[in-house]
Structure formats: structure tokens, C-alpha cells
Design a protein around this motif. Structure first.
Motif, mmCIF file in Angstrom:
data_model
loop_
_atom_site.group_PDB
_atom_site.id
_atom_site.type_symbol
_atom_site.label_atom_id
_atom_site.label_comp_id
_atom_site.label_asym_id
_atom_site.label_seq_id
_atom_site.Cartn_x
_atom_site.Cartn_y
_atom_site.Cartn_z
ATOM 1 N N PHE A 116 0.816 -1.202 0.000
ATOM 2 C CA PHE A 116 0.000 0.000 0.000
ATOM 3 C C PHE A 116 0.859 1.265 0.000
ATOM 4 O O PHE A 116 0.341 2.368 -0.118
ATOM 5 N N PHE A 122 -19.101 -1.518 -4.103
ATOM 6 C CA PHE A 122 -19.954 -0.531 -3.438
ATOM 7 C C PHE A 122 -19.651 0.914 -3.817
ATOM 8 O O PHE A 122 -20.568 1.717 -3.926
ATOM 9 N N ARG A 147 -23.625 2.724 -7.181
ATOM 10 C CA ARG A 147 -24.699 3.722 -7.273
ATOM 11 C C ARG A 147 -24.462 4.674 -8.442
ATOM 12 O O ARG A 147 -25.396 5.189 -9.031
ATOM 13 N N SER A 150 -23.079 -5.082 -2.799
ATOM 14 C CA SER A 150 -23.685 -3.775 -3.078
ATOM 15 C C SER A 150 -24.020 -3.645 -4.556
ATOM 16 O O SER A 150 -25.095 -3.168 -4.920
ATOM 17 N N ASN A 187 -21.097 7.026 -1.487
ATOM 18 C CA ASN A 187 -21.022 5.680 -2.055
ATOM 19 C C ASN A 187 -20.102 4.762 -1.273
ATOM 20 O O ASN A 187 -20.147 3.553 -1.440
ATOM 21 N N PHE A 188 -19.229 5.370 -0.443
ATOM 22 C CA PHE A 188 -18.334 4.517 0.316
ATOM 23 C C PHE A 188 -19.030 3.827 1.483
ATOM 24 O O PHE A 188 -18.444 3.009 2.161
ATOM 25 N N LEU A 189 -20.291 4.197 1.687
ATOM 26 C CA LEU A 189 -21.125 3.396 2.571
ATOM 27 C C LEU A 189 -21.646 2.235 1.731
ATOM 28 O O LEU A 189 -22.563 2.398 0.937
ATOM 29 N N SER A 190 -21.073 1.056 1.911
ATOM 30 C CA SER A 190 -21.539 -0.063 1.086
ATOM 31 C C SER A 190 -22.923 -0.508 1.551
ATOM 32 O O SER A 190 -23.333 -0.247 2.682
ATOM 33 N N SER A 213 -15.040 -2.423 5.209
ATOM 34 C CA SER A 213 -15.379 -2.752 3.823
ATOM 35 C C SER A 213 -14.336 -2.179 2.858
ATOM 36 O O SER A 213 -13.987 -2.832 1.866
ATOM 37 N N LEU A 214 -13.793 -1.000 3.172
ATOM 38 C CA LEU A 214 -12.715 -0.463 2.335
ATOM 39 C C LEU A 214 -11.481 -1.362 2.419
ATOM 40 O O LEU A 214 -10.865 -1.696 1.398
ATOM 41 N N ASP A 269 -18.350 -9.120 2.272
ATOM 42 C CA ASP A 269 -19.462 -8.219 2.557
ATOM 43 C C ASP A 269 -20.146 -8.594 3.867
ATOM 44 O O ASP A 269 -20.548 -7.738 4.645
ATOM 45 N N HIS A 321 -11.997 -4.532 0.505
ATOM 46 C CA HIS A 321 -11.953 -4.297 -0.936
ATOM 47 C C HIS A 321 -10.513 -4.151 -1.405
ATOM 48 O O HIS A 321 -10.102 -4.753 -2.399
ATOM 49 N N LEU A 322 -9.736 -3.340 -0.676
ATOM 50 C CA LEU A 322 -8.342 -3.135 -1.065
ATOM 51 C C LEU A 322 -7.576 -4.452 -0.973
ATOM 52 O O LEU A 322 -6.745 -4.762 -1.830
ATOM 53 N N TYR A 323 -7.854 -5.247 0.059
ATOM 54 C CA TYR A 323 -7.173 -6.537 0.191
ATOM 55 C C TYR A 323 -7.473 -7.414 -1.024
ATOM 56 O O TYR A 323 -6.583 -8.023 -1.602
ATOM 57 N N ARG A 324 -8.751 -7.445 -1.409
ATOM 58 C CA ARG A 324 -9.131 -8.309 -2.527
ATOM 59 C C ARG A 324 -8.404 -7.888 -3.812
ATOM 60 O O ARG A 324 -7.837 -8.715 -4.522
ATOM 61 N N THR A 325 -8.392 -6.582 -4.071
ATOM 62 C CA THR A 325 -7.749 -6.140 -5.313
ATOM 63 C C THR A 325 -6.229 -6.207 -5.211
ATOM 64 O O THR A 325 -5.547 -6.118 -6.221
#
Lengths: 584, 584
Positions: free
Chosen positions: A130, A475, A479, A511, B129-132, B425-426, B398, B429-433
Motif C-alpha cells: 500500500f 460498493f 450507485r 452492493s 457511495n463509500f457506505l456499502s 469494507s474499504l 461483505d 476491498h483493497l485486500y481483494r484487489t
């Protein structure tokens, strides 16, 4: 490789050790030792620590890395950027020159070691990813400038305090009148000599007929020449009496292994900075190790590297040293000198230990200005303005993160510099993916290809709206997709079918699935069928686990071409169509 | 639409206003007013505020939204979740029932309004939108449970304090012995009646031959029936004398516009929570508005919605109200009742204003237990356990974010609940990518398709390593790519060509570009050529701006098939090949 060899790489290379490898390793170790002696003293000075601490940090850590590390040629020890960070962090918790200051530096090394080992054991090496390259590159450039500026006080021979560029500049300006002329001559002289050695000497030596490797070694040894020459001069002319600050007497003997008493408060204060130092040190070190390993098709295991560097830092801490990592210049010298195994590191450690035992009296007359000059010349090679220009040309987002890192490092400090760079690069990445590239597409006449209607001459069918989305759906952008489709549909009353082309969608999270359901539901209310095309296999597998495909008013098409040719003949009737087809 | 109409949507719909629309709007406004009176009182009670504050928050905010909002049918006012958040936030800075408490609630509304307007002006709506969805859904479910639990004290007629489930449960248990039996009968009676109304009444009315719309309206009006009935009972039997807590006298008259005196400290304390309340309120409101707009193919402009909701909150603040947003149930009723323009909102505001002026004396005898019962029945419909199961089945990441949000909201509080959900959730997401799906691919015999060698029967050519990467390349995953390629190459000494297949690569940032350069450089050192295939147009455009294509030892191929067929006949010689081809 068996399990033991994975966790103790020394077992693997030790088994194949022989006399020829021994010779190569010994030669490399000798050269690295000569290079490392002045570096150890200089980086200890940069970290505002006594000179012997630099030597201690160049003995046991090298042995520990040789046992646990996966690079055959990485040379660990004190390095410039980590030393600067150490000075900055430790300076915040203790006064320079006190026992507390040394204790804090030792605890920082121990903490950094424990953090690295834990990250290795739990395979958290990816966290270092990161730190984006523009952030690291900007940080290293800024650190190089900051280090060079911080060493000017030794060249001028004046006391200056400060962790930021304005503080250092202000200190230097207010003290400029008190500069010691002899110190200045030595400092500028050594800087000039080292720059000459770095840029011209090798060429000159080559022209005298010396073989390339030997002239290379002489060039690399130029700092030790400068050290020897200025020691002799300082001794011969009693420069200490003329106000030239010398290194002074260095205690002889090896460090006694042990850990100083420290408070838990200190651990709590240093934990965050230790994590940052570990991450920076790890990233730099692995990148060097990876580059050198590739040249011989060898392999670096990043998570095991964490354990190797962690062991080195713990070893540094228990031998009164300070944080260490793999050094770039040093490792390249080790590699070029022919090191074949980490045994070269062990031999280097022995060399430094011998120097600590027997050579330290010789170093007492070394002017600090000489060390400062070696630091300045070394770190200015870290400053890479070309990289800043390249990043600017390639990506404005990356440039923003880089520029922020540089400015905040220079004007606020090293920790806020790195942290703001990391946070900004994450924020910009998330922002970018939150507004994915989307294009309304049409058929390129005479082909089966679909392209952006704004960029290409394409054919569209008014009742069919074909949209391609160039990002995984999650997510932060789902939207946005809803809003875009709603806007496109409300602008075009003729639409009867919406086809979402998904060749670039690698994932659909919960989402985004809900957004697709919403889109389907809303389009249905508006009498429009919703179709997908070119959905990837793994994405399709997950969609099949839900009831989305049953609710979908349209179909899943293998290709956009199939979608459009099939929909042209089938006007949407408002009812759910035949069961959704399976995409592969 | 011209500029004025974009910023003042009232101008657009006002121009086309006519008598038929007026009739529709008036009917809808009457129905919504009847629904809103008890809701206003109830949500003020939930926010621990005096009942008239709820009425005030249902007058001017509706007018402000009608002027600036883009939804034709959204009904704004106090809503359950935002009221709970208000109570939680304001309770931390002032004691309930004091003037400071009311001031804090008003400042919270003003701040929330200013934040929303600024977000709208600077087009920052995407931040929401960052609120999943799993985080929001989990938060709403947890809030529903928490609200229902918090209202039980009014059903039992005992004083209980607490913001978390354990605190509330402990309070209720310790006070259970002091429950007021009459209050309990009223509370349970109203809950039972409202559940019956919600689940059965409409069906029964329909069977009696009533038309569907009328029976729907009667069902929706059931809370006002319960209110009227319990007021009559409480008055007739002097229940106040029997320990039943009534709403008591509500000041008659409209609020005088103005802003109470407040400190900057209060603003600083409330700014963070105000941002959170704004984000949650906005997300919920836009989702309702979008759903209803789609049914009539109307359009919502999210950034203008921010301004509309911001104006509503500022209006609430200057008329002694508390934070408001668009309510789901209320907006659906407005839509179903036939509202055609935001004028219905203005008429509703007039209705509530009349009620505030003339009906408040009638409400003095209303038992608090009745209001609590209406809240409990309303919020339990927010609790969605099925959604939790669906998310669990679809995505474990999720689900983890959702479960964390629910548990932390229930056991620690609403703010830490949302925040931890967002951060988790952020991070996930970052871990997955950061560890993208990568596959070594081979040719499916008889086709031009390349598939994963571990999943399919494919043909490979030992000197050619074909790797497909299923993610955009950016700093968090670019070193992973380096490591994977280094590992694959060091395991296979026969390899002469590496081809990276990039059909799913939507972006290559500066870090990833440097990684590709590193890979190219390292492979070159190992005598291996590095090629890319199926590079997207926009990605290729940016690569062309760099010198990467000149340094590349291999080529850029339009397709993987072309790459493999061409490389089979061209053994790599170690030299740089012909200039890289252009991909489209």
C-alpha cells in the motif's frame, strides 16, 4: 524445499557449501567490510547516535539475516533513510546524547524486528504494497534532500537542530557566521573528491589500463580513502585544537548482548513509527533483493524476507544497535564482488567485529565533516527529480500523491510525509474506481465489434441502449452505475432494452448486485428489459448462487453482438423472457 | 433545462402547474399530513426532544426541499434512524431535557444542512457511495433493533438510560418491577393493533368490498386511529393520575425563525457526527427518491438532492427543528396517494402548521406508550434478517463488514458501528484487489481461446509462459504481480517468453508501470522476452506516452492467440525485437 529449509534458508545453501564458494564469499566480504566501516559510523551520526552503535548494527544483524533471509546477496546494516527516520522518531521521545536516546533507538530496533517477524509469520507482507511507488520515490527523494541538508551543520562545524527543511535552513543561516573554516575546507574537499570519484575516477583508471573490476573496486573504496586521508591530516595538524570536531574515542570491544530496561509507555509511543520504519525498510530491501536475485534466476520469498529482516533488527536491538535493513549500494557491491551465498554477510560481520576490536583507536581522529561528506554524496544519488517528471507525465493522481509526500516530508516531517502520501494515494485510487469509465457503445459497421459512440462511427438501434462498463462493480461505484443508467434512460424515451456489457467486470460485490437488482426493478417499472453480456465465468458462478437471474427481465448474452442481433427481432413485451442463458 | 431550473427545480415544475395537478397534490398532502402528525411527535420523542420540535421539523424543511429538491414525491421530515443518531450524538454533549440539549440538536441540523449543501455544490455526493449496502443494511437493522429496545421503557412506563443494547437491557431488567400496568396495557394493545393493521386489516377491508385504494389509506392511517383512541381513553379515565405518562401540553403557535447562541466548541464536537448523519440520511433518501422516480421515468440528480436535503436541514435548524431527511414509508404514501409535484410537500407543511396552531391542545392527553408503540412497529420493518442471510451466501467479505457493523452498533454505539463498517469494507476491498486473480493459461485445442491450465484441458508450449491477470494493475497489487512472475519463472528453467494477457486490465498506474519495467528488466537479465497481449485502448494510449514500449524486450500483441502463434516460430535471441506493435 522442505519445511526447515523454508524457514531456515541457511540449511538449504549451507548443504551445498564448498571451497570455491567460500573463496568468492570471502573476497566479497572483504570489499563490503571496507565500504561498511565508514557507512556504519556515518549513519550512526545521521541517527544522532554514538559511532560504535553503527558498528554494532553491522555485526549481529548480518549474521541473523544470513540465517533467515532468502536473498543470496542482500547486505543489511544501517541505511540512510531508516537512520533519518530513527533520528526523527527518537528525537521526539528523548534528548540527543542521553542514555534514554540510545535506549529508545534500541527499543525501536527491537519493535521493528518483532513487527517484521510477526508480519512474516502472518503473511502480511502485502501490507507494504500500500506504499505506492510514487509515494516511496517521493519520500526517498525528500529524505535525501533532508539528510543532505541536515549534514551541512557538520560541514560548517556549527550546532544546528531541526527535523524539517525550514528549521534546518533557519539554523544554518543564523549560525553561518560561526562556521569553522578548516572544517569547511575538509567537508567541501571530501564532497568534491567523492563526486569526482563517483563520476570520473573509474573512467580515468580504466584509461590507465587497470582492469575494469579493479578500478570499480577502487572507486567504491573512495570513501575509505577519504576517511584515511582526513584521519592522517587531522592527526598531523592537531585539528581538534583548531575547532574541528572529530569522532573521538570509540569504545573498543564487542557489544554485550542484552536488552536495556524500558517502559511500556515507550513501546506504545514507538509502535506506530516502528511500523512505518519497518514498512519503508522492507519495501526498499525487497526491491533490491528481487532485482539482484532475478539476475541469477534466484528466488526471493517476500514473507520469509520479513522474517529475515525482522531477525536482523532483533539482533541489532539485543546488541545495542539501531534499526537496519538491506542497503542498495552495499548489496550491489556485494553482488558485483562475487558473493554467492549469505555466508558473505557472516564474513562481513566478522570483518566489522575485528574492526570494532582493533581499528577503533585509529578512527578517533576522523573529522565528522568527512562522514557528513560521505553521507551527502551517498544520499544525493537518492534524489531523483527525473522520476518526478516521469510520474507527472504519466499520471496526475500519482503525481499528486508524490508531490504531497515530498512537500509534507520536507516541511513537516518524515512520518506525516509518508502517511499523507499513503492516505492520499488510497483516496485517489478509490475515487478513480468510484467513477468508472462507462461508454455507450454501437456496432462498428461490417464487424461484430462494439465501440464508444462518441469516438467511433458506429450503428445503434434506438430501442437498444448498449453500455460498457470498464471496472469491477463494487460498493463505491455501484450507485454511480444506477445514476448513469437512470439518466441515460430518462433522456431517451424510445429505449426498450438496456444491455450492460461486462467484459471488464472482474467482480460484482453484494452492493453492486443489489444495484443491478435495483436497475432491473426500475427498468421493469419503466417497461424496459435489462440484459447483460460478456459476463466472466467466475462472476457468473456467483450470480448463479442468487435469484438475480430469475428476476432479470432480460437475458445473459455470450457476446454483445449476439445480444443486439437477437434483441432486434424480439420487441420487449413487458413480461419476463425465457430463462436466462448461461454464459461460460 | 436551463441553469436556473437546474439549481431551483421549483421553477421547472412550477411553470407547468395547473388545476388538475393541484387537486392530486392536495389529496396526497392531506393523507401524508395525517400520517406525519403522530410520526413527528414519535420521532421527536425518540430523539429525546420535546414533541413540538418534531412538528417544527415537519414544516419549513418540507418547503425548502420543495424548492431545491429534484424528486417529485419525496416526503422529508424526521425519520427513525436519523432521530436515533441525533439522540446518541446530542446525548454525549448535553443532558436530556435541558436547553443545551435542544440547542445541540438544532446546531446538528444546521451543520448537517451546511455539510449537505457544500457536498452538493462541490459535487461530493460520490463520497456517500463509500457506505456499502451491506454496511447500510446492517446499520439499519441494528438501528431498528436498538430503537425498538429503547422504546420499551415507554411501554413499561419506567425511566431507562442507555445507548447500547446491554445498557438498555440492564436498565429494563432492573426497572421491570416498577412497570406501570396501565401503561403496559396501552403499549402492548397499540403494538398489537398496529401489527394487525399492517398485516391483516387491508385484506379484511378488501373482503368487505371496500375499494383497494381506500382500504390502503385506512390501513396507513391506523396510527392516527390509535392516537385518537388512546387520547380519548386517557382523558376519560384520567390516566395521568394513574401514573401513565402523557405527552402533556404542547406550546401552540409556529416557531420563530432564528438561531440559538452556540459555541464554536459545540460545532467542532458535532461536525464529525453531522457528517455521518448527513451521509446516512442522504443515502437512504436518494435511494427512495430514485426508486420512486424510476416508476415514472423521472430523474433524480444526486448532487442537487444534496442541496435539497441540505436546505431542508438548514430550514429545520432555523425553525427550532432537528435533523431531517426523506422518509421511505411517507414518500411511498405520497406517491401512492397521487402526488405529482413537490407542491404536495408544501401543502403538507401547511397541514402540519395548521395542526401545530390548532390541534396541539388535543394531543396533551396522548400517552407516550402509544407513540412508542408506533415507533416499535415502524422500525421493526427496518430489521431485515433475510438480507443478512443473502449477503452471507453471496460474499463472505461483505458479510464480515455487515456483521461487524451490526455488532458494533448494538454493543458499542451507532457512530462506531457505521465507521467500523465503512473502514472494514474499504480494507477488504483493497485486500481483494491487492491479490488479483491470476491464471497461467493455455490454448483450448481447436479454438483460439486461452483458459486456465488448472481448470481446462489446454495445450501449452514449454518456452512460452502465458499469464492472464484479472484486475487493473495499481500500487497495491503490482508487486504481487512481480513476485508471482518471478516465482513462476524461477520454477521453470525452459521459459524463453512471458506473455501477460491484459483483457481485464482497465488501468495501469505509475507503480504498476514501474513494476512492468522491473519485470521486463529482470526477465531480460534472465534471457527471457516479455510480451503483453490484448491491452485496452486507453491503457495503450498512456503506455505510448512513456518509453516502456521501447524498452520492452518483446511485443504488444492484439490477441493472445496471435502472440503464441507468432512466438512459436521466433525463438528469443536475447536482443530487443522489432518495434512494439500498436494495439487498438
Amino acid at each position: 524445499m522442505n519445511r526447515i529449509e523454508t524457514f531456515l534458508p541457511i540449511v538449504a545453501w549451507g548443504k551445498a557449501y564448498n571451497r570455491s564458494v567460500l573463496t568468492s564469499d570471502l573476497v566479497a566480504a572483504m570489499i563490503v567490510t571496507i565500504m561498511l566501516i565508514p557507512q556504519s559510523l556515518a549513519y550512526a551520526m545521521l541517527a544522532e547516535l554514538p559511532p560504535e552503535v553503527g558498528l554494532y548494527a553491522s555485526i549481529l544483524p548480518l549474521v541473523a539475516y544470513a540465517i533467515f533471509g532468502t536473498s543470496r546477496v542482500l547486505a543489511v546494516g544501517p541505511v540512510a533513510v531508516v537512520s533519518l527516520m530513527t533520528a526523527s522518531v527518537v528525537g521526539q521521545v528523548a534528548a540527543q546524547g542521553t542514555a534514554d536516546y540510545l535506549t529508545a533507538a534500541i527499543v525501536l530496533a527491537l519493535l521493528s524486528g518483532v513487527i517484521l517477524v510477526l508480519m512474516g509469520v502472518f503473511r502480511l507482507g502485502f501490507l507494504a504494497n500500500f506504499l505506492s511507488r510514487p509515494v516511496i520515490s517521493g519520500f526517498i527523494t525528500a529524505s535525501g534532500l533532508l539528510i543532505a541538508a541536515s549534514q551541512l551543520k557538520h560541514i560548517f562545524g556549527v550546532p544546528v537542530k531541526g527535523d524539517t527543511l525550514p528549521e534546518i535552513a533557519e539554523g544554518l543561516l543564523s549560525q553561518a557566521g560561526n562556521a569553522n573554516p578548516i572544517t569547511l575546507v575538509i567537508g567541501i574537499g571530501v564532497v568534491a573528491f567523492l563526486f569526482f570519484a563517483r563520476t570520473r575516477l573509474k573512467g580515468l583508471l580504466n584509461r590507465t589500463g587497470l582492469n575494469s573490476r579493479l578500478s570499480d573496486i577502487i572507486t567504491k573504496a573512495s570513501p575509505i580513502l577519504a576517511v584515511a586521508a582526513t584521519i592522517l591530516i587531522a592527526g598531523a595538524f592537531d585539528l581538534a585544537d583548531h575547532g574541528v570536531v572529530l569522532v573521538g574515542s570509540i569504545p573498543r570491544g564487542l557489544p554485550v548482548p542484552g536488552i536495556p530496561a524500558f517502559s511500556l509507555d515507550l513501546v506504545a509511543t514507538l509502535a506506530g513509527p516502528a511500523l512505518l520504519i519497518s514498512a519503508i525498510g522492507f519495501v526498499e530491501s525487497v526491491s533490491v533483493a528481487q532485482t539482484l536475485a532475478s539476475k541469477r534466476r534466484q528466488r526471493i520469498v517476500p514473507d520469509q524476507e520479513l522474517i529475515g529482516l525482522g531477525a536482523a533488527n532483533i539482533a541489532s536491538g539485543i546488541s545495542s544497535g539501531f534499526p537496519v535493513t538491506g542497503g542498495f549500494a552495499r548489496s550491489v557491491v556485494n553482488f558485483d564482488a562475487g558473493a554467492e551465498t549469505p555466508a558473505a554477510g557472516i564474513f562481513t560481520a566478522v570483518g566489522i567485529a575485528i574492526a570494532t576490536l582493533f581499528l577503533t583507536p585509529l578512527l578517533a581522529n576522523l573529522p565528522q565533516a568527512t562522514l557528513a561528506a560521505t553521507i551527502i554524496v551517498a544520499v544525493l544519488s537518492l534524489v531523483d527529480f527525473k522520476a518526478i517528471g516521469a510520474v507527472f507525465g504519466y499520471s496526475k493522481a500519482d503525481f499528486a500523491a508524490m508531490a504531497t509526500t515530498i512537500l509534507i516530508t520536507l516541511f513537516w516531517g518524515v512520518e506525516p510525509g509518508v502517511l499523507s502520501g499513503v492516505l492520499l494515494s488510497l483516496a485517489l485510487h478509490l475515487y478513480r474506481t468510484s467513477r468508472p469509465h462507462m461508454a455507450v457503445v454501437g456496432l462498428v459497421p461490417g464487424t461484430e465489434h462494439f465501440r464508444n459512440i462518441n469516438r467511433h462511427k458506429v450503428v445503434t438501434d434506438p430501442p437498444i441502449l448498449s453500455i460498457r462498463v470498464d471496472e469491477s462493480l463494487y460498493f463505491a461505484n455501484s450507485r454511480y452505475l444506477e445514476d448513469r443508467i437512470a439518466a441515460l434512460v430518462s433522456d431517451s424515451p424510445d429505449i426498450r432494452h438496456v444491455v450492460l456489457m461486462c467484459p471488464a467486470v472482474n467482480d460484482i460485490d453484494a452492493s453492486a448486485l443489489e444495484s443491478l437488482e435495483e436497475i432491473n426493478h426500475r427498468l421493469k417499472d419503466a417497461g424496459i428489459a435489462f440484459h447483460l453480456s460478456e459476463v466472466k465465468g467466475p462472476v457468473m458462478d456467483r450470480l448463479k448462487k442468487t435469484d438475480f437471474l430469475e428476476k432479470l427481465t432480460g437475458k445473459i448474452f455470450l457476446s454483445q453482438y449476439e445480444a443486439v442481433t437477437s434483441l432486434r427481432t424480439v420487441p420487449y413485451t413487458g413480461a419476463v423472457m425465457a430463462p436466462a442463458m448461461m454464459a461460460s
